[in-house]
Design an enzyme around this catalytic site. Structure first.
Site, PDB file in Angstrom:
ATOM      1  N   SER A 328       0.818  -1.209   0.000  1.00 52.21           N
ATOM      2  CA  SER A 328       0.000   0.000   0.000  1.00 52.21           C
ATOM      3  C   SER A 328       0.853   1.260   0.000  1.00 52.21           C
ATOM      4  O   SER A 328       1.918   1.312   0.616  1.00 52.21           O
ATOM      5  CB  SER A 328      -0.920   0.008   1.228  1.00 52.21           C
ATOM      6  OG  SER A 328      -1.661   1.203   1.283  1.00 52.21           O
ATOM      7  N   ASP A 329       0.366   2.266  -0.708  1.00 56.26           N
ATOM      8  CA  ASP A 329       0.891   3.613  -0.550  1.00 56.26           C
ATOM      9  C   ASP A 329       0.617   4.089   0.866  1.00 56.26           C
ATOM     10  O   ASP A 329      -0.288   3.574   1.538  1.00 56.26           O
ATOM     11  CB  ASP A 329       0.167   4.571  -1.505  1.00 56.26           C
ATOM     12  CG  ASP A 329       0.903   4.701  -2.822  1.00 56.26           C
ATOM     13  OD1 ASP A 329       2.008   4.173  -2.923  1.00 56.26           O
ATOM     14  OD2 ASP A 329       0.354   5.326  -3.739  1.00 56.26           O
ATOM     15  N   LYS A 330       1.349   5.084   1.289  1.00 60.72           N
ATOM     16  CA  LYS A 330       1.055   5.711   2.581  1.00 60.72           C
ATOM     17  C   LYS A 330       0.033   6.831   2.416  1.00 60.72           C
ATOM     18  O   LYS A 330      -1.055   6.786   2.982  1.00 60.72           O
ATOM     19  CB  LYS A 330       2.336   6.273   3.208  1.00 60.72           C
ATOM     20  CG  LYS A 330       2.095   7.061   4.507  1.00 60.72           C
ATOM     21  CD  LYS A 330       3.366   7.663   5.044  1.00 60.72           C
ATOM     22  CE  LYS A 330       3.871   8.798   4.193  1.00 60.72           C
ATOM     23  NZ  LYS A 330       2.999  10.009   4.215  1.00 60.72           N
ATOM     24  N   LYS A 612       8.989   0.030  -6.714  1.00 59.85           N
ATOM     25  CA  LYS A 612       7.731  -0.626  -6.346  1.00 59.85           C
ATOM     26  C   LYS A 612       7.476  -1.826  -7.257  1.00 59.85           C
ATOM     27  O   LYS A 612       7.058  -2.901  -6.804  1.00 59.85           O
ATOM     28  CB  LYS A 612       6.587   0.391  -6.451  1.00 59.85           C
ATOM     29  CG  LYS A 612       5.315  -0.005  -5.742  1.00 59.85           C
ATOM     30  CD  LYS A 612       4.362   1.189  -5.712  1.00 59.85           C
ATOM     31  CE  LYS A 612       3.170   0.916  -4.805  1.00 59.85           C
ATOM     32  NZ  LYS A 612       2.289   2.084  -4.682  1.00 59.85           N
ATOM     33  N   THR A 629      -1.818  -1.151  -4.072  1.00 59.90           N
ATOM     34  CA  THR A 629      -2.617   0.064  -4.197  1.00 59.90           C
ATOM     35  C   THR A 629      -1.783   1.160  -4.831  1.00 59.90           C
ATOM     36  O   THR A 629      -0.559   1.154  -4.736  1.00 59.90           O
ATOM     37  CB  THR A 629      -3.125   0.559  -2.832  1.00 59.90           C
ATOM     38  OG1 THR A 629      -2.019   1.094  -2.092  1.00 59.90           O
ATOM     39  CG2 THR A 629      -3.762  -0.556  -2.035  1.00 59.90           C
TER      40      THR A 629
END
Length: 909
Positions: A328-330, A612, A629
């Protein structure tokens, strides 16, 4: 992905020499034309297959091969209606695949649309506006606030330039740019502050830059190249079904061969052998399975939509349910993407601020005691908040009950903090010194009262302290500035990943109507405000649910390592590791080194798009089912290579959405966890559907095979088969539609998220599956054969069976199969739970489907007297045989329940 040229390392003179250009005159039109032929258009090419080719490729599918065989068999039997029904199923499956095909091409088209149509350049010593597609390396490009960067540029002139690079790096705060050469060769994209990248946006200031890369050579182009080169992994459920259909195909043709061999050995006529073999093939083909699967996926899609999860590819519904890792992105996913003041230091004390996001509701605490900011004891706190409020260009907007910020997120945080204290001052601004990266501060002059005006200042703690000589304390008096104490407080706040700004003020005469840098001396220091993009409240519980469900959460962000670790600690991500791998670390890792690392690291910071992408690939090498995500273009490659790509619905770019399998309508990580639960539920229902349908086919196949094999010993089987091929097709389609599809609407079983994810390598056809299918198939076949033989021998007259009696017996056997399957429908709702332990009426559609099937069967049995003809070649049998059929189906259900309990005990063992 290594960069072809580290332009950020080079001095401007070296860049000019390499590109053979001039800062003042730029390129000539003739030279630009030559380079356009050499380097090509500044655009992203799209490779697509023709729609006809893409449509034809959809038929390359083992399940469709089986259905094609069924259609051909129906044609040979002159059953044109059956043939067209099966062809319709084949076409529907192919059309769905065709619609889903070509998403990578759409993603690239979306990338092209993001490029602005024209830009300003210097050519022949003159400023010109040219199409972006005509840009070439060596062009001099002019940028100003609001522009989209048209190519990758090496900046050589900047004036207060800040660029929003979230689309490339995922970092939420605009990056201040400079022109100095950077000598570290391993800088991530977010650290290359002398570069402006294609597709990013100028938020303030002006600049000039030299085009160093265009088209596919830009960072945006490299992303599109990754998307194009990435082959999407087949969803686990389709892999399982593909293997399953191959097994079914093999079983069908083996049974057909066995039947042919037995018939040949027993010297049956060729026409009988052909019809019996064809009948077995028709019986064993699960014609209704595609429709049932599409129904299960579609119902899952609708259920997920209610939970803010929008599915773009039907199989993604189930894939999410077997996910083992979520990357996931932050910003905006795990956090609110709304900077929030959390801590304030002033008057020698720390104050905590509650509330998060842009909603101006929250309280102030000191040592866990709530305080009122308006209290005279806290004048220093009040003025610190006032300074952040007045020296501010943002505005707080309330729309439809929600609060948003118009302006810089950092200034928005200061505005909201002041609003929580009830500050709504109306001191007119007279003059200002805008923020710039060189000055590191912003100052504003305000009309205060008739006797004096006031200057408010905000900026970096070091810069603000350098302009102050004293500091305010709570009794509204001042004392000499204590730089050591303030610096220590700023460091403490920064260690918690807070972004820290300092506030100061100064009274000036009422006739002072303008300010410059010389006025910012001997200021009075007020305090520090520390802010962060806070985690979403619901995400904390969602991550706990992930851990219980055996799902690992990995954070990959473009933000700083300290910020990433602080947020990860608050969310309990990778708490046992305490390690953060940065983009710099990743640049120095080989794929093998990264492969050994990914299972022990859950937090990555300063990560570039290719990082990523690499992380996801190595996680998949460990046989993980990976969900990723993303919202920016930088996330599209990782989303494309992941088992399931999840785009953000609110902040996501069109590129990301096109590359994704599903979209989060609310950009909320917690919605993913809800989707996981729904995905597991969908798989359970698909499993139930397959376990329900296969015995239907198996039972009918056994009926025909047994009749052929036993014909030498039971003469009636030599006269006719116990069930007609047209009746077999009806059973397969009717049971699939009326009974199997309602199973896809089964309510959720409890504790779905308290179980580990399914093993991706686990096959649909395992030992328990085979036992279940064989048991029900045998029960169905034995019941039908028993009723058929009993009816025949109870109606024999002088050792003769008339055609009418044989047709009635076939109708009774046909009806028995239907009744056994209706009874089994209730048992199939819980494969391992006894029927008396769950509510038989909790799924009204199952009741409706069972009732509709029985009603239709009544109409079919009595179609001859009702309509004057019988399309399914049935004949009404004696009324008392309904009771025998019902008794046979109940006995069958009892046997199935005994087998269920045995399987449950074996599963426990």
């Amino acid at each position: 992905m290594k960069k072809d040229e580290n332009w950020f390392e080079l001095e401007i003179s070296e860049v000019l020499k390499k590109l053979n250009t001039d800062l003042k005159t730029g390129l000539s039109d003739q030279e630009a034309f030559k380079r356009l032929k050499q380097f090509g258009k500044n655009e992203i090419p799209v490779k697509t297959r023709s729609p006809i080719v893409r449509f034809l490729l959809q038929f390359h599918n083992p399940l469709l091969y089986v259905l094609m065989v069924a259609a051909f068999v129906a044609f040979l039997l002159d059953k044109m209606l059956d043939m067209w029904v099966i062809i319709a199923v084949i076409l529907a499956t192919a059309i769905i695949g065709f619609i889903q095909e070509g998403k990578a091409e759409k993603a690239i088209l979306a990338l092209r649309k993001m490029m602005m149509p024209t830009c300003n350049v210097i050519r022949n010593g003159e400023k010109k506006s040219i199409p972006v597609s005509d840009l070439v390396p060596g062009d001099i490009v002019l940028l100003e606030s609001g522009d989209q960067v048209p190519a990758d540029l090496r900046l050589f002139q900047c004036k207060d330039l800040a660029v929003d690079e979230a689309i490339i790096t995922g970092e939420s705060v605009p990056v201040a740019k400079s022109t100095k050469a950077l000598k570290d060769p391993n800088l991530s994209i977010s650290e290359q502050v002398n570069m402006a990248f294609c597709g990013t946006f100028v938020t303030r200031g002006t600049a000039r830059g030299i085009v160093v890369a265009t088209g596919l050579n830009t960072q945006m182009g490299k992303i599109s190249g990754i998307i194009t080169a990435t082959t999407k992994a087949q969803p686990p459920i389709l892999t399982k079904i593909s293997e399953f259909t191959k097994t079914i195909m093999a079983a069908i043709f083996i049974l057909g061969a066995i039947n042919t061999a037995i018939s040949w050995k027993l010297e049956y006529p060729l026409d009988v052998i052909f019809l019996a073999t064809v009948g077995i093939i028709v019986a064993m083909v699960p014609e209704g399975l595609p429709a049932a699967l599409i129904s299960a996926f579609s119902i899952g899609v609708m259920a997920m939509a209610k939970r803010n999860v929008l599915i773009r590819r039907l199989p993604a519904v189930e894939t999410l349910g077997c996910t083992t890792v979520i990357c996931s992105d932050k910003t905006g996913t795990l956090t609110k993407n709304q900077m929030t003041v959390r801590s304030i230091y002033c008057g020698g004390r720390f104050f905590d601020v509650t509330g998060s996001g842009y909603n101006p509701e929250g309280d102030f605490y000191i040592n866990n005691h709530k305080i009122q900011v308006s209290n005279s004891k806290h004048q220093c706190l009040h003025k610190t908040l006032l300074a952040g409020y007045m020296c501010n260009d943002a505005s707080l907007i309330k729309q439809n009950g929600n609060y948003t910020i118009n302006g810089d997120p950092t200034e928005g945080a200061l505005l909201v903090a002041a609003a929580k204290a009830g500050i709504d001052a109306k001191h007119d601004r007279i003059d200002e010194i805008p923020f710039s990266s060189e000055l590191q501060y912003m100052a504003t002059l305000h009309k205060f009262d008739n006797n004096k005006n006031v200057i408010f200042l905000k900026g970096s703690p070091e810069k603000v302290m350098s302009l102050c000589s004293e500091q305010l304390i709570d009794n509204n008096s001042t004392e000499p500035l204590n730089k050591i104490q303030i610096s220590k407080a700023a460091d403490e706040m920064a260690s918690k990943a807070l972004r820290v700004l300092a506030m100061a003020f100064k009274h000036v005469p009422a006739d002072k109507t303008s300010i410059d840098q010389s006025d910012l001396k001997n200021m009075t220091f007020l305090g520090l405000q520390g802010m962060i993009d806070p985690p979403r409240e619901e995400v904390v519980e969602a991550i706990k649910r992930c851990k219980r469900a055996g799902i690992r959460v990995v954070m990959i962000t473009g933000d700083h390592a300290r910020t990433a670790r602080a947020i990860a600690d608050q969310l309990q991500i990778g708490v046992e590791e305490k390690r953060v791998v940065t983009g710099h670390d990743l640049e120095n890792m080989s794929d093998e080194e990264l492969y050994k690392t990914v299972n022990s690291v859950s937090v990555y910071a300063r990560a570039a798009p290719e990082h990523k992408y690499r992380i996801v690939k190595q996680l998949k090498r460990h046989n993980n089912i990976v969900a990723v995500t993303g919202d920016g273009v930088n996330d599209a490659p990782a989303l494309s290579t992941a088992d399931i790509g999840i785009a953000m619905g609110i902040t996501g770019t069109q590129v990301t959405k096109e590359a994704s399998d599903m979209i989060l309508a609310d950009d909320n990580f917690a919605s993913i966890v809800k989707g996981v639960e729904e995905g597991r539920h969908v798989f359970n229902n698909i499993w139930k559907v397959i376990l329900y349908l296969l015995p239907t086919n198996g039972g009918q196949g056994l009926v025909l095979l047994s009749a052929i094999a036993l014909a030498p010993f039971i003469p009636v089987f030599a006269q006719t088969l116990p069930i007609q091929p047209i009746q077999i097709l009806w059973v397969n389609l009717a049971i699939a539609i009326a009974c199997a599809i309602p199973l896809t609407i089964e309510p959720k079983e409890p504790d779905l998220l308290n179980k580990l994810p399914r093993n991706p390598k686990e096959k649909l056809v395992n030992k328990l599956f085979i036992i279940k299918v064989l048991t029900v198939s045998v029960v169905s076949a034995v019941s039908a054969l028993t009723i058929f033989l009993a009816y025949c021998y109870s109606h024999i007259d002088n050792h003769i069976l008339t055609d009418k009696v044989l047709t009635e017996a076939q109708t009774a056997a046909f009806t028995t199969i239907i009744f056994v399957q209706v009874m089994y429908l209730f048992a199939a709702r819980r494969p391992y739970t006894p029927i008396f332990k769950y509510n038989l009426f909790s799924n009204k559609w199952v009741i409706t489907g069972a009732a509709a099937t029985i009603l239709l069967q009544l109409i079919i049995v009595y179609s001859e007297p009702i309509f004057g003809f019988s399309p399914f070649r049935t004949q009404p049998f004696d009324a008392e045989w309904w009771l025998y059929i019902l008794l046979a189906s109940i006995i069958g259900l009892f046997i199935i329940e005994i087998e269920k309990m045995i399987l449950k005990n074996r599963k426990k063992g």
